[in-house]
Design a protein around this motif. Structure first.
Motif, PDB file in Angstrom:
ATOM      1  N   LEU A 137       0.833  -1.211   0.000  1.00 20.53           N
ATOM      2  CA  LEU A 137       0.000   0.000   0.000  1.00 20.53           C
ATOM      3  C   LEU A 137       0.865   1.258   0.000  1.00 20.53           C
ATOM      4  N   HIS A 138       1.917   1.246   0.831  1.00 20.57           N
ATOM      5  CA  HIS A 138       2.817   2.403   0.865  1.00 20.57           C
ATOM      6  C   HIS A 138       3.516   2.597  -0.477  1.00 20.57           C
ATOM      7  N   TYR A 139       3.834   1.516  -1.135  1.00 18.84           N
ATOM      8  CA  TYR A 139       4.457   1.617  -2.460  1.00 18.84           C
ATOM      9  C   TYR A 139       3.504   2.276  -3.454  1.00 18.84           C
ATOM     10  N   LEU A 140       2.251   1.860  -3.441  1.00 15.32           N
ATOM     11  CA  LEU A 140       1.260   2.448  -4.352  1.00 15.32           C
ATOM     12  C   LEU A 140       1.062   3.937  -4.067  1.00 15.32           C
ATOM     13  N   PHE A 141       1.005   4.294  -2.782  1.00 13.98           N
ATOM     14  CA  PHE A 141       0.835   5.702  -2.431  1.00 13.98           C
ATOM     15  C   PHE A 141       2.095   6.515  -2.729  1.00 13.98           C
ATOM     16  N   TYR A 142       3.248   5.865  -2.564  1.00 16.36           N
ATOM     17  CA  TYR A 142       4.518   6.509  -2.926  1.00 16.36           C
ATOM     18  C   TYR A 142       4.524   6.876  -4.409  1.00 16.36           C
ATOM     19  N   LEU A 143       4.035   5.950  -5.254  1.00 19.37           N
ATOM     20  CA  LEU A 143       3.947   6.233  -6.689  1.00 19.37           C
ATOM     21  C   LEU A 143       3.016   7.412  -6.959  1.00 19.37           C
ATOM     22  N   LYS A 144       1.932   7.466  -6.223  1.00 18.80           N
ATOM     23  CA  LYS A 144       0.959   8.552  -6.391  1.00 18.80           C
ATOM     24  C   LYS A 144       1.570   9.897  -5.988  1.00 18.80           C
ATOM     25  N   VAL A 145       2.281   9.916  -4.868  1.00 14.86           N
ATOM     26  CA  VAL A 145       2.927  11.147  -4.383  1.00 14.86           C
ATOM     27  C   VAL A 145       4.010  11.590  -5.353  1.00 14.86           C
ATOM     28  N   LYS A 146       4.808  10.636  -5.822  1.00 10.97           N
ATOM     29  CA  LYS A 146       5.879  10.938  -6.767  1.00 10.97           C
ATOM     30  C   LYS A 146       5.314  11.538  -8.056  1.00 10.97           C
ATOM     31  N   LYS A 147       4.241  10.953  -8.540  1.00 10.31           N
ATOM     32  CA  LYS A 147       3.618  11.441  -9.771  1.00 10.31           C
ATOM     33  C   LYS A 147       3.095  12.865  -9.608  1.00 10.31           C
ATOM     34  N   LYS A 148       2.617  13.181  -8.424  1.00  9.46           N
ATOM     35  CA  LYS A 148       2.054  14.502  -8.150  1.00  9.46           C
ATOM     36  C   LYS A 148       3.136  15.567  -8.022  1.00  9.46           C
ATOM     37  N   HIS A 149       4.240  15.245  -7.349  1.00  5.37           N
ATOM     38  CA  HIS A 149       5.241  16.260  -7.009  1.00  5.37           C
ATOM     39  C   HIS A 149       6.480  16.241  -7.910  1.00  5.37           C
ATOM     40  N   MET A 150       6.994  15.059  -8.229  1.00  6.22           N
ATOM     41  CA  MET A 150       8.192  14.955  -9.074  1.00  6.22           C
ATOM     42  C   MET A 150       8.027  13.761 -10.008  1.00  6.22           C
ATOM     43  N   PRO A 151       7.160  13.876 -11.003  1.00  2.00           N
ATOM     44  CA  PRO A 151       6.810  12.728 -11.860  1.00  2.00           C
ATOM     45  C   PRO A 151       7.966  12.159 -12.675  1.00  2.00           C
ATOM     46  N   ASP A 152       8.969  12.960 -12.937  1.00  2.00           N
ATOM     47  CA  ASP A 152      10.078  12.500 -13.779  1.00  2.00           C
ATOM     48  C   ASP A 152      11.234  11.905 -12.976  1.00  2.00           C
ATOM     49  N   VAL A 153      11.039  11.765 -11.679  1.00  2.00           N
ATOM     50  CA  VAL A 153      12.122  11.316 -10.806  1.00  2.00           C
ATOM     51  C   VAL A 153      11.787   9.944 -10.228  1.00  2.00           C
ATOM     52  N   GLU A 154      12.778   9.043 -10.237  1.00  2.00           N
ATOM     53  CA  GLU A 154      12.659   7.738  -9.574  1.00  2.00           C
ATOM     54  C   GLU A 154      13.561   7.762  -8.349  1.00  2.00           C
ATOM     55  N   PHE A 155      12.961   7.849  -7.175  1.00  2.00           N
ATOM     56  CA  PHE A 155      13.756   7.933  -5.958  1.00  2.00           C
ATOM     57  C   PHE A 155      14.410   6.596  -5.612  1.00  2.00           C
ATOM     58  N   TYR A 156      13.724   5.493  -5.925  1.00  2.00           N
ATOM     59  CA  TYR A 156      14.213   4.157  -5.568  1.00  2.00           C
ATOM     60  C   TYR A 156      14.085   3.201  -6.758  1.00  2.00           C
ATOM     61  N   ASN A 157      14.855   2.110  -6.700  1.00  2.00           N
ATOM     62  CA  ASN A 157      14.687   1.001  -7.639  1.00  2.00           C
ATOM     63  C   ASN A 157      13.699  -0.004  -7.029  1.00  2.00           C
ATOM     64  N   ALA A 158      12.475   0.447  -6.828  1.00  2.00           N
ATOM     65  CA  ALA A 158      11.516  -0.309  -6.035  1.00  2.00           C
ATOM     66  C   ALA A 158      11.122  -1.644  -6.666  1.00  2.00           C
TER      67      ALA A 158
END
Length: 480
Positions: A407-428
């Motif tokens: 669930l946290h992974y899915l929400f992390y993707l949502k937050v990333k898309k909203k704030h920094m969509p072009d950035v991959e913070f982790y190799n999840a």
């Protein structure tokens, strides 16, 4: 030998401030937990399972009540506040501490309104509940100071105070248990007393430096950030603590004690996770702020692999760890070691995703994931414990943490898309394959719990690989 020692010292000195601080926090946490573990065989033999059960129930309720009494203001919100108001940190800290104290006093008044009712709910006598509230009032002062030290990568004073409290608390408790007929209270009160004394000293220190009781700006920041997180913290604590409370209600307080010993030993790894993440939070925030994403991603990969390897190692040694650190009446707890130890791996994974959610102040997602995980844990425990006994609680915990992480992974993707969509913070996505592999290894090792020779061979092989790759491992954790 001297040359090798000098090499290790030079390697440590060359580490970045963040890595050096993380290293010493890890050492400190393991020494602190090591003191507790080394005395566990004494306490499990000096206390009956019923008395040890009271001790474990006290710890569980303390973790739950502290959320409401302190709002966990020394957690993520304080790290974020230090980032926002670093030049005003003394006034900020004093204001946060006074907010925590005010809420604790209000809850204490609520307790006194109907003391008998609350004692029956908690299953604790008045003396232990009062002890708990004194701890809740003063301990946050030390926690705020400790977070501030970590934020600035300072560790010497923090380690000194932490180890003094740990050593002093354990030895006071040992002396009290030997001398007292009320052994459950003797195990709890001396340790709490030392934390209260240190907390009082830091309380005065923070008030003198901060000179601020109330600040609308700081209180508003704290409440807006953390009140939505209360369901998250409650649910997270339920995942960590409710097993013991539910076992005591649905099974017996004696089996709650057995489960508690296994859980405590298994969760030693969580100290490593906590130490790393406490240092990794400011590193993460600063990496995002300075756009050093590649550095963040690489470091996260190294640490996830390291935690995964340690998880497997602790699981493999589970039966021997229980036999060393617990009395014979606790030996059946070996079957709880694998799922609970593996849970710590997923705790670390979700904390990494949560760090990103906290950074962008998207706390509603954190609360949603936590509520689902906590509610699921209660339901699964309620259904499984009466049928399969207290062993089931370990596996319900693991199932919930796996779902929690997803669930946290899915929400992390949502937050990333909203704030920094072009950035991959982790190799999840790579972590998904690693997680599946570790789960399979855990079940395989559990099947080998009766075949000591094969397990020892696997442990020895793992240690040899670690020694062979030691230079690479040291390089991995020396993030700069």
């Amino acid at each position: 030998m001297n040359t090798r020692l000098s090499t290790y010292i030079n390697t440590l000195n060359k580490m970045s401030d963040a890595a050096k601080a993380a290293f010493w926090y890890i050492v400190c946490n393991f020494l602190q937990k090591g003191i507790t573990l080394l005395t566990t065989p004494l306490f499990t033999r000096m206390l009956t399972t019923d008395q040890y059960g009271v001790f474990s129930i006290y710890q569980s309720w303390y973790a739950i009540i502290s959320i409401f009494a302190t709002l966990n203001l020394s957690y993520g919100v304080y790290n974020k506040a230090l980032t926002e108001y670093n030049k005003e940190k003394n006034a900020l800290t004093a204001s946060f501490l006074n907010l925590s104290s005010t809420i604790t006093l209000l809850l204490l008044l609520l307790y006194f309104v109907n003391r008998g009712f609350w004692n029956s709910i908690l299953g604790l006598p008045t003396v232990l509940v009062i002890t708990m509230f004194l701890q809740l009032f003063f301990e946050p002062a030390f926690l705020f100071w400790a977070v501030n030290e970590r934020y600035q990568y300072r560790y010497k004073k923090l380690i000194a105070f932490t180890l003094t409290t740990a050593i002093g608390g354990v030895f006071l408790s040992l002396a009290a248990v030997m001398l007292s007929t009320h052994k459950a209270e003797a195990r709890i009160i001396p340790n709490a007393f030392l934390q209260i004394v240190f907390g009082f000293a830091f309380y005065i220190y923070i008030m003198i430096k901060g000179k601020r009781f109330f600040s609308r700006k700081y209180w508003s920041f704290a409440l807006k950030f953390n009140v939505p997180l209360i369901p998250h913290y409650v649910s997270q604590t339920i995942l960590n603590q409710a097993d013991r409370i539910m076992i005591s209600k649905l099974d017996s307080i004696e089996n709650a004690a057995v489960y508690s010993v296994a859980y405590q030993i298994s969760m030693v790894l969580s100290l490593l996770i906590g130490a790393i993440n406490n240092s990794f939070i400011p590193f993460t925030y600063q990496s995002i702020k300075e756009n050093k994403i590649k550095q963040l991603k690489q470091t996260a990969d190294y640490i996830v692999i390291l935690i995964g390897a340690l998880t497997v190692l602790v699981t493999a040694a589970g039966p021997e760890i229980i036999k060393i650190f617990a009395a014979p009446q606790y030996y059946n707890a070996i079957w709880i070691i694998p799922p609970v130890t593996l849970s710590t791996f997923f705790i670390f994974l979700y904390s990494l995703f949560g760090n990103i959610e906290f950074y962008f102040i998207e706390t509603k997602y954190v609360s949603i994931a936590s509520c689902i995980g906590g509610l699921l844990n209660i339901i699964l425990n309620y259904l499984a414990i009466p049928i399969f006994g207290y062993y089931a609680a370990g596996y319900t915990t693991l199932i919930c943490y796996v779902i929690f992480t997803l669930l946290h992974y899915l929400f992390y993707l949502k937050v990333k898309k909203k704030h920094m969509p072009d950035v991959e913070f982790y190799n999840a996505k790579k972590w998904l394959y690693l997680s599946a592999a570790i789960i399979l290894v855990m079940f395989f090792i559990t099947l080998l719990y009766r075949t000591t020779l094969i397990r020892y061979s696997l442990i020895l092989l793992s240690l040899l690989v670690v020694y062979w790759k030691r230079k690479k491992i040291i390089k991995m954790i020396s993030w700069k």
